[in-house]
Design a protein around this motif. Structure first.
Motif, PDB file in Angstrom:
ATOM      1  N   THR A 247       0.840  -1.214   0.000  1.00 16.87           N
ATOM      2  CA  THR A 247       0.000   0.000   0.000  1.00 16.87           C
ATOM      3  C   THR A 247       0.868   1.255   0.000  1.00 16.87           C
ATOM      4  OG1 THR A 247      -0.216  -0.074   2.413  1.00 16.87           O
ATOM      5  CG2 THR A 247      -1.989  -1.082   1.122  1.00 16.87           C
TER       6      THR A 247
ATOM      7  N   LYS B  53       4.527  -7.604  19.553  1.00 18.60           N
ATOM      8  CA  LYS B  53       4.232  -6.611  18.515  1.00 18.60           C
ATOM      9  C   LYS B  53       2.905  -6.922  17.825  1.00 18.60           C
ATOM     10  CE  LYS B  53       6.343  -4.604  14.382  1.00 18.60           C
ATOM     11  NZ  LYS B  53       7.617  -4.189  13.806  1.00 18.60           N
TER      12      LYS B  53
ATOM     13  N   THR C 292      -2.234   2.769   4.004  1.00 19.57           N
ATOM     14  CA  THR C 292      -1.288   3.892   3.980  1.00 19.57           C
ATOM     15  C   THR C 292      -2.066   5.194   3.892  1.00 19.57           C
ATOM     16  OG1 THR C 292       0.378   2.533   2.896  1.00 19.57           O
ATOM     17  CG2 THR C 292       0.669   4.917   2.737  1.00 19.57           C
TER      18      THR C 292
ATOM     19  N   GLN D  43      -1.377  -7.932   0.804  1.00 26.99           N
ATOM     20  CA  GLN D  43      -0.182  -7.392   0.157  1.00 26.99           C
ATOM     21  C   GLN D  43       0.715  -8.564  -0.252  1.00 26.99           C
ATOM     22  OE1 GLN D  43       0.913  -3.164   2.091  1.00 26.99           O
ATOM     23  NE2 GLN D  43       1.341  -4.869   3.418  1.00 26.99           N
TER      24      GLN D  43
ATOM     25  N   GLY E 122       2.905  -2.458  13.183  1.00 19.87           N
ATOM     26  CA  GLY E 122       4.133  -1.813  12.726  1.00 19.87           C
ATOM     27  C   GLY E 122       3.785  -0.624  11.850  1.00 19.87           C
ATOM     28  N   ILE E 123       4.649   0.374  11.859  1.00 19.27           N
ATOM     29  CA  ILE E 123       4.386   1.626  11.140  1.00 19.27           C
ATOM     30  C   ILE E 123       5.602   1.952  10.286  1.00 19.27           C
ATOM     31  CG2 ILE E 123       4.052   4.116  11.476  1.00 19.27           C
ATOM     32  CD1 ILE E 123       2.735   3.195  14.256  1.00 19.27           C
TER      33      ILE E 123
ATOM     34  N   SER F 133       3.905  -7.968  -1.310  1.00 26.76           N
ATOM     35  CA  SER F 133       5.260  -7.594  -0.869  1.00 26.76           C
ATOM     36  C   SER F 133       5.181  -6.506   0.179  1.00 26.76           C
ATOM     37  CB  SER F 133       6.108  -7.053  -2.018  1.00 26.76           C
ATOM     38  OG  SER F 133       6.053  -7.863  -3.128  1.00 26.76           O
ATOM     39  N   GLY F 134       4.483  -6.787   1.276  1.00 20.40           N
ATOM     40  CA  GLY F 134       4.363  -5.800   2.353  1.00 20.40           C
ATOM     41  C   GLY F 134       5.747  -5.453   2.894  1.00 20.40           C
TER      42      GLY F 134
ATOM     43  N   GLY G  90       2.425   4.219   6.523  1.00 20.23           N
ATOM     44  CA  GLY G  90       1.930   2.853   6.322  1.00 20.23           C
ATOM     45  C   GLY G  90       1.726   2.170   7.664  1.00 20.23           C
ATOM     46  N   ILE G  91       0.540   1.592   7.824  1.00 11.53           N
ATOM     47  CA  ILE G  91       0.211   0.950   9.100  1.00 11.53           C
ATOM     48  C   ILE G  91      -0.229  -0.497   8.854  1.00 11.53           C
ATOM     49  CG2 ILE G  91      -1.289   1.010  11.147  1.00 11.53           C
ATOM     50  CD1 ILE G  91      -1.645   4.022  10.620  1.00 11.53           C
TER      51      ILE G  91
ATOM     52  N   GLY H 173       8.462  -3.656   5.567  1.00 13.15           N
ATOM     53  CA  GLY H 173       8.670  -3.217   6.933  1.00 13.15           C
ATOM     54  C   GLY H 173       9.849  -2.249   6.996  1.00 13.15           C
TER      55      GLY H 173
ATOM     56  N   ASP I 286       6.887   0.663  16.923  1.00 15.85           N
ATOM     57  CA  ASP I 286       6.163  -0.580  17.206  1.00 15.85           C
ATOM     58  C   ASP I 286       5.140  -0.366  18.313  1.00 15.85           C
ATOM     59  OD1 ASP I 286       7.846  -1.727  15.404  1.00 15.85           O
ATOM     60  OD2 ASP I 286       9.025  -2.853  16.873  1.00 15.85           O
TER      61      ASP I 286
HETATM   62  C1  BTN Z   1       7.656  -2.453  10.624  1.00 18.59           C
HETATM   63  O1  BTN Z   1       7.286  -2.755  11.743  1.00 18.59           O
HETATM   64  O2  BTN Z   1       8.745  -2.838  10.168  1.00 18.59           O
HETATM   65  C2  BTN Z   1       6.757  -1.604   9.767  1.00 18.59           C
HETATM   66  C3  BTN Z   1       5.696  -2.428   9.086  1.00 18.59           C
HETATM   67  C4  BTN Z   1       4.742  -1.610   8.250  1.00 18.59           C
HETATM   68  C5  BTN Z   1       3.761  -2.483   7.502  1.00 18.59           C
HETATM   69  C6  BTN Z   1       2.707  -1.679   6.791  1.00 18.59           C
HETATM   70  S1  BTN Z   1       1.419  -2.697   6.156  1.00 18.59           S
HETATM   71  C7  BTN Z   1       0.763  -1.355   5.256  1.00 18.59           C
HETATM   72  C8  BTN Z   1       1.941  -0.566   4.711  1.00 18.59           C
HETATM   73  N1  BTN Z   1       2.367  -1.087   3.431  1.00 18.59           N
HETATM   74  C9  BTN Z   1       3.580  -1.655   3.476  1.00 18.59           C
HETATM   75  O3  BTN Z   1       4.159  -2.212   2.525  1.00 18.59           O
HETATM   76  N2  BTN Z   1       4.073  -1.547   4.732  1.00 18.59           N
HETATM   77  C10 BTN Z   1       3.162  -0.844   5.606  1.00 18.59           C
END
Ligand code: BTN
Length: 291
Positions: free
Chosen positions: A47, A156, A102, A80, A159-160, A82-83, A173-174, A85, A149
């Motif tokens: 996102t 956890k 996001t 997602q 994550g943001i 390929s989410g 992004g959350i 972090g 976090d």
């Molecule tokens: C972390 O703790 O490393 C941060 C994680 C963030 C994940 C969110 S999910 C929605 C948004 N899109 C992504 O690809 N990442 C953030």
């Protein structure tokens, strides 16, 4: 469903994804501010990446993806592929179980170029997530691990990932684990969800509504001069203040005592009676485990 190749402003080609997937959502919209414009996708790669393209307004030649995202617009996905972090890590989430979205912040100068606001954005976002989780699980179950976090029962749950985009646009992004019932072995020991914590399934759209309300409360406070309210509230919920921690940089690790936050949101750590400030891009921290 159609697929498009997206061309960024600089002409680079980035991988195609399924733009036909966004729809009018059954998730609630707000009347103004964050969440008043919402694109809800079934599946995207990330996102944050889709939001970056929408915010730039440059990506799509035709089709549902065109237009420029206004301030407060939200890209929400059920899944997602390929989410992303922090620090190059990935973000795991089973399809349709959690919140993945996001927020696009498009504020006028000099607000977003103010380094205090930049440092405070992840903290204000964490407070919004913490307050949302507290409304389901109780205040005493929720704590914050600097910088991004949010912990539920010490594990956890969210994550943001805050990223800068073109023209003073910020992408927040959350990922919030709502009904996740299992994690991979790698993250399982450290991660939880509202379901795993409380044993009850929760409607994702209700959690989304609460979280968007809380973001509309906390994000503007990151831009107030000094952002004192954000800092004070964050330190109050921060895990391990006054306790031993280890700070990790690319090069090495150093033990210290966590002392709180300095005025621009940096982490204050005491090493051998001298205080040092760290910023989120450069370090991570681990807490000493109880004996
Ligand atoms: C972390 O703790 O490393 C941060 C994680 C963030 C994940 C969110 S999910 C929605 C948004 N899109 C992504 O690809 N990442 C953030």
């Amino acid at each position: 469903m159609r697929e498009y190749t997206l061309n960024m402003i600089d002409g680079t080609e980035i991988p195609t994804f399924d733009l036909g997937g966004w729809r009018e959502s059954d998730f609630p919209k707000t009347e103004k501010g964050i969440g008043s414009v919402l694109r809800h996708y079934r599946q995207v790669d990330s996102t944050n990446r889709v939001a970056r393209v929408w915010a730039s307004g440059s990506g799509v030649v035709s089709g549902e993806g065109k237009g420029i995202a206004p301030h407060g617009a939200v890209v929400l996905a059920d899944h997602q592929t390929s989410g992303r972090g922090r620090q190059g890590r990935t973000w795991e989430s089973s399809p349709g179980q959690n919140l993945l979205f996001t927020v696009i912040l498009r504020a006028t100068e000099p607000l977003l170029s103010d380094h205090v606001a930049r440092g405070m954005l992840p903290l204000a976002t964490s407070l919004a997530v913490a307050s949302t989780l507290a409304s389901y699980a109780g205040e005493d179950q929720v704590s914050l691990k600097w910088p991004n976090d949010v912990l539920l029962g010490g594990k956890k749950c969210s994550g943001i990932l805050v990223e800068a985009s073109v023209d003073e646009v910020f992408l927040i992004g959350i990922g919030l684990n709502v009904n996740e019932s299992e994690f991979s072995d790698e993250v399982g020991a450290m991660a939880t969800s509202l379901l795993l914590h409380s044993g009850r399934r929760v409607e994702r759209r209700d959690v989304f509504k609460t979280l968007i309300d809380r973001l509309n409360h906390w994000i503007p406070k990151a831009f107030e001069r000094g952002a004192d309210e954000v800092r004070a509230a964050y330190v109050q919920k921060m895990a391990g203040v006054g306790s031993p921690i280890t700070i990790h940089t690319h090069a090495d690790s150093a033990p210290g005592i966590l002392r709180g936050l300095n005025p621009d949101g940096g982490l204050l750590v005491e090493h051998n009676a001298a205080q040092k400030v760290y910023y989120s891009g450069e370090v991570s921290l681990t807490h000493a485990s109880p004996d």
